[in-house]
Scaffold this active site. Structure first.
Site, PDB file in Angstrom:
ATOM      1  CD  GLN B 256      -4.632  17.882 -38.237  1.00  0.00           C
ATOM      2  OE1 GLN B 256      -5.687  17.278 -38.183  1.00  0.00           O
ATOM      3  NE2 GLN B 256      -4.544  19.099 -38.739  1.00  0.00           N
ATOM      4  CG  HIS B 259      -8.727  19.627 -35.085  1.00  0.00           C
ATOM      5  ND1 HIS B 259      -9.678  20.607 -35.101  1.00  0.00           N
ATOM      6  CD2 HIS B 259      -7.857  19.940 -36.077  1.00  0.00           C
ATOM      7  CE1 HIS B 259      -9.390  21.481 -36.060  1.00  0.00           C
ATOM      8  NE2 HIS B 259      -8.284  21.103 -36.666  1.00  0.00           N
ATOM      9  CD  GLU B 323      -8.167  16.089 -42.496  1.00  0.00           C
ATOM     10  OE1 GLU B 323      -7.807  15.599 -41.405  1.00  0.00           O
ATOM     11  OE2 GLU B 323      -9.091  16.924 -42.586  1.00  0.00           O
ATOM     12  CG  HIS B 324      -3.960  17.882 -43.081  1.00  0.00           C
ATOM     13  ND1 HIS B 324      -4.715  17.527 -41.991  1.00  0.00           N
ATOM     14  CD2 HIS B 324      -4.675  18.836 -43.732  1.00  0.00           C
ATOM     15  CE1 HIS B 324      -5.837  18.227 -41.965  1.00  0.00           C
ATOM     16  NE2 HIS B 324      -5.855  19.021 -43.016  1.00  0.00           N
ATOM     17  CG  ASP B 357      -6.497  23.735 -40.553  1.00  0.00           C
ATOM     18  OD1 ASP B 357      -6.885  22.863 -41.353  1.00  0.00           O
ATOM     19  OD2 ASP B 357      -5.901  23.482 -39.492  1.00  0.00           O
ATOM     20  CG  HIS B 416     -33.043  -0.145 -75.298  1.00  0.00           C
ATOM     21  ND1 HIS B 416     -34.022  -0.525 -74.424  1.00  0.00           N
ATOM     22  CD2 HIS B 416     -32.230   0.689 -74.598  1.00  0.00           C
ATOM     23  CE1 HIS B 416     -33.806   0.047 -73.236  1.00  0.00           C
ATOM     24  NE2 HIS B 416     -32.722   0.788 -73.320  1.00  0.00           N
TER      25      HIS B 416
END
Lengths: 427, 427
Positions: B256, B259, B323-324, B357, B416
């Site tokens: 990670q 990145h 996220e993970h 991934d 209506h």
């Protein structure tokens, strides 16, 4: 009201231009909203109390900003019996419809031996914006809160501008499972729900309709919390043959037009004489409506009558991608199944759109302004989220490792490659 | 890198504050993006060509702005065989996983005789943003385009900044079913996809990662088109006991960290000696990575080691809503099933996040920055939409009409009410 004939030269271009017309004057509210959000984030409760004083002319404090359980009970008790019953009837039908949307978890082992799947779970906390004054509708509460409760959301926080709370709204909040109600409106309510303020704890997602300030605030807080679609003025297309009662169809067209001067009602029919009767009925009915001024403005500026063979109606509906479409014909499915872009379809001569606003069970929060091209009505899915999982043992991992290493190296990400290679003894 | 001990006084507050730290410096790009979008809407292709000249230093025209089929073929052919095979392997696994997400249509008749249901259909056209240069990843193309193609989207338009196109990216576009590729990046690409520009026809939804300009542009065009979640810097939590190889866990944390300097890697372990070994391995591996500078910055500023009993890890994971998350323990399900908020879970000692991934089949586009509290990874659902329908005959309509009238009158919407009452002979 505009008239179009499918057979006229230039119809396609003229009708497409009509559909593309903007129906809202974009208000320049974003700078104000940015400042309101910053104030709520910076000052919390103090900002909410100040905005209540300045905008709503109401003096609140840390206690009175919350609607007490006693007030909710007393308000709900003041709701007339027939409305109370209608709310209970609607809530139960909405709950049962949305329960059917519950997606199944999945777990499977693929041919490489990898265990894969996902599971769904509810959001922890949801905020529901309910407009104030005359636009405080019990159906708004039901359509937003009942699916959240059905999904299993534990905390459902409603916000609504300070002012008299309608008994029917309080009855709906009680029936729908709203867990707290706060007297705060506008962009400041959205900010309070997104970031928390004083006694209002932050939520995970904000849903519900609002004015331009509320919409701009939702756009700004998106990311910090989830939001629903950004609602625009609503629209209806009625596809009707000459065998219909023109008064019925006129009432259906007006049931959208009365919502908003920017609402849009379009009749598609193959019978020009019938169209003229509907137009006359619209004029006659407008004169009798307490909402006649709004309906008249909407119909005059954004209404349309299209004379076209009914088998041409599905592509015309797709061009409009309307929030609602009625097929008031003998065999509605034949046309409906050819439609690709619409929020909700009402099939048959006895399915006026208004039943979908209240009691059909389907959701009345639907994509507007052609958003049906890419989005769906509110549903159980909006209150659930999915977590995926992957499980490997040494053998199944070995099936995935070489391709992982090849792609990670191609992308220039050596730590990605190493995390796979090292488990193959190649790190 | 920060160290936390669950048993220390003040742990909960200190760890919550760490999780709440902002990891990105918000860039003030919104005013620029507003002007870029206005230029593309006003001038179309001319604006795109001007921005290419000014920002990308590339001279394009109406023809060369599109990547020709011959260029795609030639580029894909230049992709090394092992990468080509890995792309085909990944594309097929992603396709099979996402095919399992296809929701069923529903049609049922309820106890009142009302026919209800909904049906799903694909979007017509989707745009995929693929960043340029070194961040042009084939896996980005696969993870966004394969689910769109599986959903049945007919037109998949990829945009990517002018510059050399990576062979692997072109091979992935071909494998994934991308139907057109345009040399345009930044906010101008988002505007072109949303509103159309010259030969680029508008799409219905825009997905794919981008820089701050791309993200701000997506926020602005939301409503005119659909967008995916707004991606932030990614994060991983690794829950690991002392029986793991520290080098493996260090590689996972770094996968990670490499990145993005704003990425976050957190180790949760109950073994302090093991934690020290992982920390040492992280330092040793950083020195060997071509991405070491990025990984080092990320680990130094946003990394953490938490010493805690592993049975406490699920609530800690929920606080992070990462996220993970990896569970590198003997019985990962026991912990995983107690997690409520995470994008994707990786179970067992042989399930490094990197397989997700690329090739596990699940989607790597996942909620970041705690968005797992309210949203899910990219899926087939993002490329489908739902149309609801209601069908009534006179008898089933009669069951719904009284409550419809009661609620419409309570809401002050007489048209209506009339649209229902008139069909009961009461209009």
């Amino acid at each position: 009201m505009r008239r179009f004939r499918f057979e006229d030269p230039g119809f396609q271009a003229a009708f497409a231009a009509f559909v593309d017309e903007r129906r809202e004057t974009p208000e320049e509210v974003d700078a104000i909203v940015r400042d309101v959000i910053a104030a709520v984030r910076g000052e919390g409760l103090e900002a909410l109390l100040r905005f209540a004083r300045e905008f709503d002319k109401v003096e609140l404090n840390e206690q009175s900003i919350r609607v007490s359980p006693e007030e909710i009970e007393a308000g709900a008790a003041a709701c007339p019996a027939d409305v109370h019953e209608a709310i209970a009837f609607a809530a139960e039908r909405i709950r049962r419809y949305h329960e059917r949307q519950r997606p199944a978890d999945q777990r499977f082992t693929d041919d490489a031996g990898v265990e894969l799947g996902w599971r769904w779970g509810p959001l922890d906390a949801v905020g529901i914006y309910v407009p104030g004054g005359r636009a405080a509708y019990p159906s708004t509460v039901l359509m937003n809160a009942v699916p959240a409760a059905a999904a299993g959301v534990g905390r459902i926080a409603m916000v609504t501008p300070p002012g008299k709370l309608q008994p029917a709204v309080l009855a709906a909040a009680k029936a729908a499972g709203v867990t707290e109600i706060w007297r705060v409106g506008g962009a400041q309510a959205v900010a309070a729900l997104a970031y928390g303020a004083g006694p209002i704890r932050p939520v995970d997602k904000i849903v519900g309709p609002g004015n331009a300030f509320v919409t701009a605030a939702k756009r700004r807080v998106y990311g910090a919390v989830g939001i629903d679609a950004l609602a625009g003025p609503s629209e209806i297309v009625v596809v009707a043959d000459g065998a219909n009662n023109p008064d019925w169809i006129a009432a259906d067209l007006l049931s959208q037009a009365e919502h908003d001067p920017a609402a849009q009602s379009i009749l598609i029919t193959d019978d020009e004489a019938f169209a003229a009767k509907v137009e006359a009925a619209v004029e006659a009915q407008i004169a009798t409506l307490s909402t006649g001024e709004t309906a008249e403005t909407s119909w005059r500026n954004h209404g349309a009558v299209v004379i076209a063979p009914l088998e041409q109606s599905p592509p015309l509906v797709d061009l409009i991608a309307p929030e609602h479409v009625e097929f008031a014909v003998a065999a509605p499915e034949e046309l409906a199944e050819r439609v690709r872009h619409a929020g909700a379809m009402f099939l048959g001569r006895h399915a006026p759109e208004a039943i979908g606003d209240y009691v059909a069970g389907s959701n009345h929060v639907l994509p507007t302004s052609r958003a049906a091209r890419f989005s769906s009505g509110l549903s159980l899915y909006d209150f659930l989220k999915r977590t995926s999982f992957v499980k490997c043992d040494p053998a199944s991992f070995a099936a995935l490792a070489p391709a992982t290493v090849a792609l990670a190296e191609a992308e220039g990400l050596p730590a990605h490659a190493r995390s796979a290679a090292i488990r193959m003894g190649q790190g």
